[in-house]
Write a protein that holds these residues in place. Structure first.
Motif, PDB file in Angstrom:
ATOM      1  N   ASP A   5       0.763  -1.308   0.149  1.00  0.00           N
ATOM      2  CA  ASP A   5       0.069  -0.064  -0.081  1.00  0.00           C
ATOM      3  C   ASP A   5       1.011   1.385   0.076  1.00  0.00           C
ATOM      4  O   ASP A   5       0.789   2.340  -0.732  1.00  0.00           O
ATOM      5  N   LYS A   6       1.905   1.140   0.868  1.00  0.00           N
ATOM      6  CA  LYS A   6       2.720   2.334   1.022  1.00  0.00           C
ATOM      7  C   LYS A   6       3.786   2.789  -0.285  1.00  0.00           C
ATOM      8  O   LYS A   6       3.845   3.778  -0.710  1.00  0.00           O
ATOM      9  N   HIS A   7       3.802   1.910  -0.984  1.00  0.00           N
ATOM     10  CA  HIS A   7       4.787   1.987  -2.079  1.00  0.00           C
ATOM     11  C   HIS A   7       4.172   1.345  -3.401  1.00  0.00           C
ATOM     12  O   HIS A   7       4.947   0.950  -4.406  1.00  0.00           O
ATOM     13  N   GLY A   8       2.923   1.402  -3.433  1.00  0.00           N
ATOM     14  CA  GLY A   8       2.063   0.856  -4.716  1.00  0.00           C
ATOM     15  C   GLY A   8       2.487   1.648  -5.924  1.00  0.00           C
ATOM     16  O   GLY A   8       2.262   1.192  -7.048  1.00  0.00           O
ATOM     17  N   TYR A  10       3.700  -3.354  -5.600  1.00  0.00           N
ATOM     18  CA  TYR A  10       2.278  -3.547  -5.084  1.00  0.00           C
ATOM     19  C   TYR A  10       1.877  -5.055  -5.261  1.00  0.00           C
ATOM     20  O   TYR A  10       1.670  -5.769  -4.446  1.00  0.00           O
ATOM     21  N   GLN A  11       2.024  -5.379  -6.603  1.00  0.00           N
ATOM     22  CA  GLN A  11       1.537  -6.860  -6.822  1.00  0.00           C
ATOM     23  C   GLN A  11       2.276  -7.768  -5.984  1.00  0.00           C
ATOM     24  O   GLN A  11       1.725  -9.172  -5.645  1.00  0.00           O
ATOM     25  N   THR A  12       3.708  -7.764  -6.476  1.00  0.00           N
ATOM     26  CA  THR A  12       4.517  -8.695  -5.601  1.00  0.00           C
ATOM     27  C   THR A  12       4.299  -8.919  -4.363  1.00  0.00           C
ATOM     28  O   THR A  12       4.314  -9.966  -3.779  1.00  0.00           O
ATOM     29  N   CYS A  13       4.193  -7.682  -3.591  1.00  0.00           N
ATOM     30  CA  CYS A  13       4.016  -7.816  -2.042  1.00  0.00           C
ATOM     31  C   CYS A  13       2.565  -8.476  -1.664  1.00  0.00           C
ATOM     32  O   CYS A  13       2.604  -9.200  -0.813  1.00  0.00           O
ATOM     33  N   GLN A  14       1.778  -8.027  -2.615  1.00  0.00           N
ATOM     34  CA  GLN A  14       0.225  -8.719  -2.267  1.00  0.00           C
ATOM     35  C   GLN A  14       0.549 -10.137  -2.448  1.00  0.00           C
ATOM     36  O   GLN A  14      -0.251 -11.203  -1.576  1.00  0.00           O
ATOM     37  N   LEU A  15       1.330 -10.614  -3.401  1.00  0.00           N
ATOM     38  CA  LEU A  15       1.473 -12.096  -3.628  1.00  0.00           C
ATOM     39  C   LEU A  15       1.970 -12.748  -2.627  1.00  0.00           C
ATOM     40  O   LEU A  15       1.796 -13.934  -2.031  1.00  0.00           O
TER      41      LEU A  15
END
Length: 152
Positions: free
Chosen positions: A26-29, A35-40
């Motif tokens: 969220d912070k570095h989207g 964004y997508q990799t951290c969500q994964l």
């Protein structure tokens, strides 16, 4: 037996990893891959939490706040930008490395107990953690030169 204490520690650390990966997403989207990799990677830690729960029933633990303490010490900056991203990736790497050594310790105990199911679970989940660490190291190596030399 204290095996349950380490299972609880890795369970709590995985919960903190879910929160931390989502927070960094969220912070570095605005960063193209973050964004997508951290969500994964957060979803992988969520899956680990589900996989660990049955083992906590078999090996009960004393309550512990170690993982929460780690979270409080890390991720303490609210700033944005390349330096803040580098620090957040560094903190994620530290948390993932904590989880990785927990898997090693638990797998050794499972081996000693001849608990093949737990040993196989540790091996499987540690592979996911190793992939999280590998992405974090790659992303840190990518971000570090420009951040520290150019200072953007």
């Amino acid at each position: 037996m204290l095996l349950g204490n380490y299972l609880q520690l890795v369970y709590d650390a995985e919960k903190e990893a879910v929160k931390a990966f989502n927070r960094v997403a969220d912070k570095h989207g605005d960063e193209p891959d973050v964004y997508q990799t951290c969500q994964l990677l957060a979803s992988w830690s969520e899956a680990h939490i589900s996989d660990i729960q049955p083992e906590l029933q078999l090996y009960p633990a004393k309550p512990d706040t170690t993982a929460e303490k780690l979270e409080r010490v890390m991720f303490d900056n609210n700033e944005k930008g390349s330096f803040a991203l580098l620090r957040d990736l560094h903190d994620l790497w530290l948390l993932a490395t904590e989880i990785d050594i927990c898997w090693t310790i638990i797998r050794q105990a499972a081996d000693g107990l001849r608990d093949k199911e737990l040993k196989d679970l540790c091996t499987k989940l540690q592979k996911g953690t190793e992939r999280q660490i590998a992405w974090l190291q790659t992303r840190v190596k990518q971000a570090a030169p420009q951040t520290l030399i150019v200072g953007v």
